[in-house]
Motif scaffolding. Structure first.
Motif, PDB file in Angstrom:
ATOM      1  N   MET A   1       0.668  -1.434  -0.047  1.00  0.00           N
ATOM      2  CA  MET A   1      -0.104   0.337  -0.075  1.00  0.00           C
ATOM      3  C   MET A   1       0.779   1.325   0.052  1.00  0.00           C
ATOM      4  O   MET A   1       0.483   2.134  -0.597  1.00  0.00           O
ATOM      5  CB  MET A   1      -0.966  -0.061   1.080  1.00  0.00           C
ATOM      6  CG  MET A   1      -1.855  -1.479   0.762  1.00  0.00           C
ATOM      7  SD  MET A   1      -3.269  -0.815   2.816  1.00  0.00           S
ATOM      8  CE  MET A   1      -3.709  -2.519   2.703  1.00  0.00           C
ATOM      9  N   THR A   2       2.056   1.033   0.589  1.00  0.00           N
ATOM     10  CA  THR A   2       2.776   2.094   0.845  1.00  0.00           C
ATOM     11  C   THR A   2       3.064   2.420  -0.500  1.00  0.00           C
ATOM     12  O   THR A   2       2.985   3.819  -0.926  1.00  0.00           O
ATOM     13  CB  THR A   2       4.094   2.025   1.359  1.00  0.00           C
ATOM     14  OG1 THR A   2       3.715   1.416   2.694  1.00  0.00           O
ATOM     15  CG2 THR A   2       5.017   3.115   1.234  1.00  0.00           C
ATOM     16  N   GLY A   5       0.963   4.131  -2.959  1.00  0.00           N
ATOM     17  CA  GLY A   5       0.526   5.132  -2.361  1.00  0.00           C
ATOM     18  C   GLY A   5      -0.965   6.499  -2.629  1.00  0.00           C
ATOM     19  O   GLY A   5      -0.946   7.627  -2.883  1.00  0.00           O
ATOM     20  N   SER A   6      -2.209   4.571  -2.927  1.00  0.00           N
ATOM     21  CA  SER A   6      -2.874   5.479  -2.209  1.00  0.00           C
ATOM     22  C   SER A   6      -3.485   4.061  -1.606  1.00  0.00           C
ATOM     23  O   SER A   6      -3.338   2.990  -1.652  1.00  0.00           O
ATOM     24  CB  SER A   6      -4.171   5.582  -3.765  1.00  0.00           C
ATOM     25  OG  SER A   6      -4.751   4.939  -4.173  1.00  0.00           O
ATOM     26  N   LEU A   7      -4.960   4.214  -1.588  1.00  0.00           N
ATOM     27  CA  LEU A   7      -5.869   3.058  -0.772  1.00  0.00           C
ATOM     28  C   LEU A   7      -7.292   3.093  -1.837  1.00  0.00           C
ATOM     29  O   LEU A   7      -7.696   1.882  -1.321  1.00  0.00           O
ATOM     30  CB  LEU A   7      -6.471   3.759   0.354  1.00  0.00           C
ATOM     31  CG  LEU A   7      -5.210   3.317   1.567  1.00  0.00           C
ATOM     32  CD1 LEU A   7      -5.540   4.484   3.140  1.00  0.00           C
ATOM     33  CD2 LEU A   7      -4.685   2.343   1.606  1.00  0.00           C
ATOM     34  N   THR A   8      -7.144   3.578  -2.900  1.00  0.00           N
ATOM     35  CA  THR A   8      -8.214   2.456  -4.354  1.00  0.00           C
ATOM     36  C   THR A   8      -7.899   1.901  -3.550  1.00  0.00           C
ATOM     37  O   THR A   8      -6.892   1.175  -4.082  1.00  0.00           O
ATOM     38  CB  THR A   8      -8.551   3.624  -5.141  1.00  0.00           C
ATOM     39  OG1 THR A   8      -6.938   2.949  -6.155  1.00  0.00           O
ATOM     40  CG2 THR A   8      -8.108   4.648  -4.749  1.00  0.00           C
ATOM     41  N   GLN A   9      -9.314   0.691  -4.058  1.00  0.00           N
ATOM     42  CA  GLN A   9      -9.249  -0.865  -3.378  1.00  0.00           C
ATOM     43  C   GLN A   9      -7.971  -1.245  -6.018  1.00  0.00           C
ATOM     44  O   GLN A   9      -7.119  -1.790  -4.802  1.00  0.00           O
ATOM     45  CB  GLN A   9     -10.573  -1.831  -4.391  1.00  0.00           C
ATOM     46  CG  GLN A   9     -10.658  -2.344  -3.942  1.00  0.00           C
ATOM     47  CD  GLN A   9     -12.002  -3.476  -4.341  1.00  0.00           C
ATOM     48  OE1 GLN A   9     -12.728  -3.380  -5.455  1.00  0.00           O
ATOM     49  NE2 GLN A   9     -12.787  -4.259  -3.011  1.00  0.00           N
ATOM     50  N   VAL A  12      -4.393  -0.785  -4.339  1.00  0.00           N
ATOM     51  CA  VAL A  12      -4.215  -1.453  -3.239  1.00  0.00           C
ATOM     52  C   VAL A  12      -4.148  -3.163  -3.957  1.00  0.00           C
ATOM     53  O   VAL A  12      -2.924  -4.126  -4.007  1.00  0.00           O
ATOM     54  CB  VAL A  12      -5.106  -1.813  -2.395  1.00  0.00           C
ATOM     55  CG1 VAL A  12      -4.303  -3.121  -1.714  1.00  0.00           C
ATOM     56  CG2 VAL A  12      -5.240  -0.639  -1.540  1.00  0.00           C
ATOM     57  N   ILE A  13      -4.934  -3.349  -4.558  1.00  0.00           N
ATOM     58  CA  ILE A  13      -4.913  -4.817  -5.605  1.00  0.00           C
ATOM     59  C   ILE A  13      -3.089  -4.895  -6.846  1.00  0.00           C
ATOM     60  O   ILE A  13      -2.417  -5.805  -6.457  1.00  0.00           O
ATOM     61  CB  ILE A  13      -6.027  -5.047  -7.212  1.00  0.00           C
ATOM     62  CG1 ILE A  13      -7.054  -5.458  -5.774  1.00  0.00           C
ATOM     63  CG2 ILE A  13      -5.784  -6.446  -7.447  1.00  0.00           C
ATOM     64  CD1 ILE A  13      -8.908  -5.645  -6.095  1.00  0.00           C
ATOM     65  N   LEU A  16      -0.914  -5.245  -4.416  1.00  0.00           N
ATOM     66  CA  LEU A  16      -0.662  -6.418  -4.153  1.00  0.00           C
ATOM     67  C   LEU A  16      -0.269  -7.454  -4.889  1.00  0.00           C
ATOM     68  O   LEU A  16       0.497  -8.710  -4.612  1.00  0.00           O
ATOM     69  CB  LEU A  16      -1.509  -6.929  -3.459  1.00  0.00           C
ATOM     70  CG  LEU A  16      -2.115  -6.079  -1.317  1.00  0.00           C
ATOM     71  CD1 LEU A  16      -3.266  -6.947  -0.978  1.00  0.00           C
ATOM     72  CD2 LEU A  16      -0.996  -6.542  -0.939  1.00  0.00           C
ATOM     73  N   ASP A  17      -0.435  -7.012  -6.118  1.00  0.00           N
ATOM     74  CA  ASP A  17      -0.122  -8.703  -7.537  1.00  0.00           C
ATOM     75  C   ASP A  17       0.774  -8.824  -7.987  1.00  0.00           C
ATOM     76  O   ASP A  17       1.528 -10.037  -8.127  1.00  0.00           O
ATOM     77  CB  ASP A  17      -0.546  -7.929  -8.569  1.00  0.00           C
ATOM     78  CG  ASP A  17      -0.341  -8.671  -9.675  1.00  0.00           C
ATOM     79  OD1 ASP A  17      -1.173  -9.810  -9.434  1.00  0.00           O
ATOM     80  OD2 ASP A  17       0.163  -8.559 -11.308  1.00  0.00           O
ATOM     81  N   ALA A  19       3.613  -8.305  -4.865  1.00  0.00           N
ATOM     82  CA  ALA A  19       4.257  -7.108  -3.344  1.00  0.00           C
ATOM     83  C   ALA A  19       5.006  -8.377  -3.220  1.00  0.00           C
ATOM     84  O   ALA A  19       4.990  -9.491  -3.582  1.00  0.00           O
ATOM     85  CB  ALA A  19       3.599  -7.537  -2.539  1.00  0.00           C
ATOM     86  N   HIS A  36      -2.068 -14.340  -7.224  1.00  0.00           N
ATOM     87  CA  HIS A  36      -2.426 -13.413  -6.592  1.00  0.00           C
ATOM     88  C   HIS A  36      -2.128 -14.806  -5.380  1.00  0.00           C
ATOM     89  O   HIS A  36      -2.749 -14.557  -4.543  1.00  0.00           O
ATOM     90  CB  HIS A  36      -3.673 -13.747  -6.292  1.00  0.00           C
ATOM     91  CG  HIS A  36      -4.635 -12.258  -7.155  1.00  0.00           C
ATOM     92  ND1 HIS A  36      -5.812 -11.988  -6.954  1.00  0.00           N
ATOM     93  CD2 HIS A  36      -4.332 -11.403  -7.935  1.00  0.00           C
ATOM     94  CE1 HIS A  36      -5.418 -10.560  -7.886  1.00  0.00           C
ATOM     95  NE2 HIS A  36      -4.437  -9.850  -8.675  1.00  0.00           N
TER      96      HIS A  36
END
Lengths: 75, 305
Positions: A1-2, A5-9, A12-13, A16-17, A19, A36
């Motif tokens: 998430m860092t 830079g944003s918390l829109t879903q 974030v996805i 994480l894809d 990460a 995933h």
């Protein structure tokens, strides 16, 4: 998430894809892009007197899962 | 609405479905502990993107219907941004409905399982068959000489899918499946199964019976003399929390395959275990079963540690 830079879903996805953590329980872990699921260090252990002993460190192993959203192959 | 940007002052709401009561409580309590530890650590570092994390823990009571109801509450009432949790694959499926399909909310499933989940809103942080069965079975056959395998199983999706992979790998390596049986999760009398295992002459038992049935099964298998006759007992999901559930003698020599055990001794793994033990001494331990993976997923969301 860092990184996102944003918390829109969506962002974030996307983050994480792919990460990864350099240090985690059992070793590093890496999300395989598009799957995933994570590449993980794997261990074979054996129970001895109520505890687990590591008998083989298999090293990092890929999940080999299909790409998300791909159609399910049956049969 | 999950896709709308959160206001800068809002907390990030993290939901956890944990089996804090019922047959899996010893794992569920550990999951809740780990979630608290990770959230507290991230908040101590300033949260994520300057926002505080707010943890909402719900007890699913090791019951899929309860899990579905709690998942719906987390999404519809608490309006969490992400849901973690579920141990049994049937519980994952129960959570998926209200969270992913109905709620369009991000869901992270932290358990070793049968693989094949491929919804864009779901991330799986535990190992699947390619990481457990594929490397482990050939290793075991080579190491122990086991050629014949018996598959006593609980009757839900994970054992069915995993056993299909076990059959494939055992056969490809010149072995044979000599028995495959499915029971309700709360089945307790395995005397007939144990007799059939003995009669089959199986070299190895690949177990996918789960709590609560696994405790009487292991006891009855042990009492039948299976391992004292040289039989190999395999259970891929067993971690230290499960070991605590059964007398040591019943599972002496049991083989497992996971991405973390407490005996893994790199500095970081040892540090996490020490931190957890100081915060949460007691029976619900930090193990690979699920707790360590929830931890991995949590820290992956934050800045490099």
């Amino acid at each position: 998430m860092t990184e996102a830079g944003s918390l829109t879903q969506e962002d974030v996805i996307a983050a994480l894809d792919h990460a990864q953590i350099a240090e985690g329980p059992g070793g590093p872990a890496v999300m395989m892009p598009g799957q995933h699921h994570a590449r993980l260090n794997m261990y074979i252990a054996q129970a001895r007197d109520g505890r687990f002993e590591i008998v083989e460190n298999l090293g990092p192993i890929d999940p080999q899962e299909r790409l998300v959203g791909a159609p399910v192959l049956t049969g | 609405m999950a896709t709308s940007p959160t206001a800068a002052t809002d907390h990030i709401k993290v939901g956890l479905i944990a089996d804090q009561t019922g047959p899996l409580s010893f794992v569920g309590l550990a999951n809740a502990n780990v979630a608290r530890m990770v959230v507290d650590d991230l908040n101590a570092d300033g949260g994520l993107l300057g926002r505080h994390l707010e943890l909402h823990v719900e007890d699913s009571a090791t019951d899929d219907d309860v899990a579905a109801g709690k998942a719906r509450k987390l999404v519809e009432v608490d309006r969490v941004d992400v849901v973690f949790g579920g141990i049994y694959s049937s519980t994952r499926q129960a959570i998926k409905g209200p969270v992913v399909i109905g709620g369009k909310t991000l869901y992270i499933y932290p358990e070793q399982y049968e693989g094949q989940e491929s919804d864009p809103l779901i991330f799986c942080t535990g190992p699947g068959p390619a990481q457990q069965v594929d490397p482990f079975i050939p290793w075991l056959m080579e190491r122990t000489g086991a050629k014949t395998f018996y598959l006593p199983s609980a009757d839900y999706i994970w054992p069915h899918v995993l056993n299909a992979r076990v059959r494939e790998v055992v056969t490809a390596n010149g072995g044979t499946i000599v028995g495959e049986e499915y029971y309700p999760l709360d089945h307790t009398d395995y005397r007939a199964t144990v007799e059939r295992i003995a009669g089959s002459g199986a070299d190895a038992v690949f177990n996918t019976i789960v709590p609560p049935g696994v405790t009487p099964f292991f006891e009855q298998l042990h009492d039948s003399g299976f391992t004292s006759r040289g039989g190999q007992l395999i259970c891929t999901y067993f971690d230290e929390n499960f070991l605590n559930m059964v007398p040591a003698a019943h599972v002496e020599g049991l083989y497992g395959c996971l991405d973390y055990y407490q005996a893994v001794d790199d500095m970081f793994s040892k540090k996490l275990l020490t931190q957890y033990d100081a915060l949460y001494p007691g029976d619900a331990q930090f193990t690979g079963g699920t707790p360590a993976r929830a931890c991995t997923a949590g820290y992956a969301s934050g800045p490099p540690r």
